[in-house]
Motif scaffolding. Structure first.
Motif, PDB file in Angstrom:
ATOM      1  N   THR A 132     -18.933  36.202   0.474  1.00  0.00           N
ATOM      2  CA  THR A 132     -18.099  36.441   1.646  1.00  0.00           C
ATOM      3  C   THR A 132     -16.729  35.781   1.436  1.00  0.00           C
ATOM      4  O   THR A 132     -16.641  34.710   0.827  1.00  0.00           O
ATOM      5  CB  THR A 132     -18.755  35.854   2.906  1.00  0.00           C
ATOM      6  OG1 THR A 132     -19.031  34.465   2.682  1.00  0.00           O
ATOM      7  CG2 THR A 132     -20.042  36.583   3.225  1.00  0.00           C
ATOM      8  N   LEU A 143     -11.974  42.470   0.575  1.00  0.00           N
ATOM      9  CA  LEU A 143     -13.048  43.319   1.074  1.00  0.00           C
ATOM     10  C   LEU A 143     -12.875  44.772   0.639  1.00  0.00           C
ATOM     11  O   LEU A 143     -13.844  45.441   0.275  1.00  0.00           O
ATOM     12  CB  LEU A 143     -13.115  43.228   2.607  1.00  0.00           C
ATOM     13  CG  LEU A 143     -13.561  41.881   3.178  1.00  0.00           C
ATOM     14  CD1 LEU A 143     -13.328  41.837   4.677  1.00  0.00           C
ATOM     15  CD2 LEU A 143     -15.029  41.623   2.868  1.00  0.00           C
ATOM     16  N   HIS A 162     -19.789  44.548  -1.222  1.00  0.00           N
ATOM     17  CA  HIS A 162     -20.060  43.814   0.019  1.00  0.00           C
ATOM     18  C   HIS A 162     -21.120  44.527   0.856  1.00  0.00           C
ATOM     19  O   HIS A 162     -21.970  43.882   1.488  1.00  0.00           O
ATOM     20  CB  HIS A 162     -18.773  43.639   0.820  1.00  0.00           C
ATOM     21  CG  HIS A 162     -17.825  42.655   0.228  1.00  0.00           C
ATOM     22  ND1 HIS A 162     -18.003  41.289   0.337  1.00  0.00           N
ATOM     23  CD2 HIS A 162     -16.691  42.814  -0.496  1.00  0.00           C
ATOM     24  CE1 HIS A 162     -17.016  40.656  -0.279  1.00  0.00           C
ATOM     25  NE2 HIS A 162     -16.211  41.558  -0.793  1.00  0.00           N
ATOM     26  N   LEU A 175     -24.765  43.039   2.029  1.00  0.00           N
ATOM     27  CA  LEU A 175     -25.303  43.082   3.388  1.00  0.00           C
ATOM     28  C   LEU A 175     -26.674  43.752   3.418  1.00  0.00           C
ATOM     29  O   LEU A 175     -27.575  43.297   4.125  1.00  0.00           O
ATOM     30  CB  LEU A 175     -24.335  43.837   4.299  1.00  0.00           C
ATOM     31  CG  LEU A 175     -23.154  43.043   4.837  1.00  0.00           C
ATOM     32  CD1 LEU A 175     -22.096  43.975   5.420  1.00  0.00           C
ATOM     33  CD2 LEU A 175     -23.620  42.046   5.889  1.00  0.00           C
ATOM     34  N   SER A 224     -24.861  35.784  11.885  1.00  0.00           N
ATOM     35  CA  SER A 224     -23.875  35.570  10.822  1.00  0.00           C
ATOM     36  C   SER A 224     -23.606  36.865  10.068  1.00  0.00           C
ATOM     37  O   SER A 224     -22.456  37.205   9.768  1.00  0.00           O
ATOM     38  CB  SER A 224     -24.374  34.486   9.863  1.00  0.00           C
ATOM     39  OG  SER A 224     -23.494  34.310   8.780  1.00  0.00           O
ATOM     40  N   GLU A 225     -24.684  37.601   9.770  1.00  0.00           N
ATOM     41  CA  GLU A 225     -24.517  38.866   9.069  1.00  0.00           C
ATOM     42  C   GLU A 225     -23.770  39.888   9.919  1.00  0.00           C
ATOM     43  O   GLU A 225     -23.053  40.748   9.398  1.00  0.00           O
ATOM     44  CB  GLU A 225     -25.886  39.408   8.656  1.00  0.00           C
ATOM     45  CG  GLU A 225     -26.539  38.592   7.557  1.00  0.00           C
ATOM     46  CD  GLU A 225     -28.021  38.872   7.406  1.00  0.00           C
ATOM     47  OE1 GLU A 225     -28.627  38.395   6.428  1.00  0.00           O
ATOM     48  OE2 GLU A 225     -28.594  39.562   8.281  1.00  0.00           O
ATOM     49  N   TYR A 242     -20.235  39.373   9.349  1.00  0.00           N
ATOM     50  CA  TYR A 242     -19.921  39.885   8.011  1.00  0.00           C
ATOM     51  C   TYR A 242     -19.750  41.410   8.052  1.00  0.00           C
ATOM     52  O   TYR A 242     -18.837  41.973   7.445  1.00  0.00           O
ATOM     53  CB  TYR A 242     -21.034  39.468   7.051  1.00  0.00           C
ATOM     54  CG  TYR A 242     -20.785  39.710   5.586  1.00  0.00           C
ATOM     55  CD1 TYR A 242     -19.529  40.084   5.097  1.00  0.00           C
ATOM     56  CD2 TYR A 242     -21.827  39.572   4.663  1.00  0.00           C
ATOM     57  CE1 TYR A 242     -19.319  40.299   3.740  1.00  0.00           C
ATOM     58  CE2 TYR A 242     -21.625  39.790   3.302  1.00  0.00           C
ATOM     59  CZ  TYR A 242     -20.377  40.160   2.851  1.00  0.00           C
ATOM     60  OH  TYR A 242     -20.167  40.385   1.514  1.00  0.00           O
ATOM     61  N   LEU A 253     -16.424  42.242   9.470  1.00  0.00           N
ATOM     62  CA  LEU A 253     -15.360  42.062   8.475  1.00  0.00           C
ATOM     63  C   LEU A 253     -15.284  43.255   7.519  1.00  0.00           C
ATOM     64  O   LEU A 253     -14.204  43.802   7.282  1.00  0.00           O
ATOM     65  CB  LEU A 253     -15.617  40.784   7.669  1.00  0.00           C
ATOM     66  CG  LEU A 253     -15.191  39.451   8.288  1.00  0.00           C
ATOM     67  CD1 LEU A 253     -15.780  38.299   7.489  1.00  0.00           C
ATOM     68  CD2 LEU A 253     -13.675  39.342   8.327  1.00  0.00           C
ATOM     69  N   VAL A 254     -16.432  43.642   6.995  1.00  0.00           N
ATOM     70  CA  VAL A 254     -16.448  44.708   5.999  1.00  0.00           C
ATOM     71  C   VAL A 254     -16.014  46.039   6.609  1.00  0.00           C
ATOM     72  O   VAL A 254     -15.202  46.772   6.031  1.00  0.00           O
ATOM     73  CB  VAL A 254     -17.853  44.835   5.374  1.00  0.00           C
ATOM     74  CG1 VAL A 254     -17.936  46.053   4.456  1.00  0.00           C
ATOM     75  CG2 VAL A 254     -18.205  43.575   4.597  1.00  0.00           C
ATOM     76  N   ALA A 280     -14.151  35.327   9.750  1.00  0.00           N
ATOM     77  CA  ALA A 280     -14.732  34.626   8.603  1.00  0.00           C
ATOM     78  C   ALA A 280     -15.244  33.249   9.004  1.00  0.00           C
ATOM     79  O   ALA A 280     -16.301  32.800   8.542  1.00  0.00           O
ATOM     80  CB  ALA A 280     -13.699  34.509   7.486  1.00  0.00           C
ATOM     81  N   ASN A 337     -18.444  33.690  10.906  1.00  0.00           N
ATOM     82  CA  ASN A 337     -19.509  33.981   9.950  1.00  0.00           C
ATOM     83  C   ASN A 337     -20.042  32.693   9.332  1.00  0.00           C
ATOM     84  O   ASN A 337     -21.258  32.483   9.219  1.00  0.00           O
ATOM     85  CB  ASN A 337     -18.971  34.919   8.872  1.00  0.00           C
ATOM     86  CG  ASN A 337     -19.976  35.143   7.753  1.00  0.00           C
ATOM     87  OD1 ASN A 337     -21.068  35.637   7.973  1.00  0.00           O
ATOM     88  ND2 ASN A 337     -19.604  34.752   6.547  1.00  0.00           N
ATOM     89  N   ASP A 338     -19.129  31.799   8.948  1.00  0.00           N
ATOM     90  CA  ASP A 338     -19.535  30.529   8.332  1.00  0.00           C
ATOM     91  C   ASP A 338     -20.315  29.663   9.308  1.00  0.00           C
ATOM     92  O   ASP A 338     -21.386  29.117   8.972  1.00  0.00           O
ATOM     93  CB  ASP A 338     -18.308  29.769   7.830  1.00  0.00           C
ATOM     94  CG  ASP A 338     -17.647  30.438   6.638  1.00  0.00           C
ATOM     95  OD1 ASP A 338     -18.313  31.286   6.003  1.00  0.00           O
ATOM     96  OD2 ASP A 338     -16.478  30.127   6.341  1.00  0.00           O
TER      97      ASP A 338
END
Length: 250
Positions: A48, A62, A69, A73, A122-123, A126, A129-130, A153, A156-157
């Motif tokens: 990520t 990305l 990516h 996932l 969290s996913e 992600y 983002l993607v 981001a 996500n962390d």
């Protein structure tokens, strides 16, 4: 053949000849081994993007390897399914040893479910983002402003970091149930206890500077490795001792 009374008043007795218990143990073992396989496969996918990068840098990373990516996932989602099946299977085994009213097996199941749920949150960030950085989204004008990428981001962390308290509780439950009932080999109980302690120490790492690789950050990494080792070891134990009662699962 073991005949047990039904769980409800007037319900017929439940007949269990051990085949069902053996089947659930084997299913849980297979799920745990698949979880490890999915994790190893994720080493070969892009990571990520760092939240410390500017939004346009994150977007370019990305879009440069969108398929990579997306595959990352996909592996993550498969790992989630495998983990939930593994969780249910281990809970079934622990509950057989501790009994329906056992607290430790229940703690393992509830905390494990919270652990999986936070990973999926969290996913979800992600995925956002993607998908937001996708070329077709940019062409259609639906792409996010680049300034939105660093916050996503970061979320996500930190959503991923929030799994640590659930992990502590999950391994405390595993340690208590295993050591009290020997539903699995006793050393797996001690390994679970060690994992819980290491993860508990790493909780203070949320106050460290993310750019610094401090002692607490290292503790978190070790705790994660211990988590993987425990899943692998428990899967092998379930495979070798499928269907066997607590008195022989040593």
């Amino acid at each position: 053949m073991d005949v047990r009374s039904g769980s409800a008043v007037g319900a017929p007795p439940v007949v269990d000849d051990g085949r069902r218990a053996r089947t659930w143990d084997l299913v849980a073992a297979a799920a745990g081994l698949l979880l490890i396989a999915f994790f190893v496969a994720s080493f070969f996918t892009p990571g990520t993007p760092s939240a410390e990068n500017a939004g346009d840098v994150i977007a370019s990373e990305l879009t440069a390897d969108r398929s990579g990516h997306q595959f990352s996932l996909f592996l993550g989602f498969l790992a989630d399914v495998a983990f939930l099946v593994f969780l249910a299977g281990v809970w079934s085994r622990l509950r057989r040893g501790e009994g329906p009213g056992g607290m430790f097996a229940g703690l393992f199941a509830i905390a494990g479910a919270a652990f999986a749920a936070l990973l999926m949150v969290s996913e979800g960030f992600y995925v956002a983002l993607v998908q937001a950085a996708a070329t077709d989204a940019v062409d259609s004008g639906e792409a996010l402003d680049p300034s939105a990428f660093p916050p996503l981001a970061v979320l996500n962390d930190w959503a991923g970091s929030a799994v640590v308290p659930a992990g502590v509780a999950m391994f405390l439950g595993a340690a208590g149930a295993v050591l009290a009932t020997r539903a699995l080999p006793a050393w797996l109980g001690w390994l679970a206890a060690l994992t819980a302690v290491v993860l508990l120490v790493s909780l203070a790492g949320v106050f460290e500077d993310p750019s610094e690789d401090g002692v607490l950050g290292i503790a978190g990494f070790i705790g994660f490795l211990l988590f993987l080792v425990w899943v692998l070891a428990a899967s092998v134990a379930l495979l070798l001792k499928a269907g066997r009662g607590p008195e022989t699962a040593r």
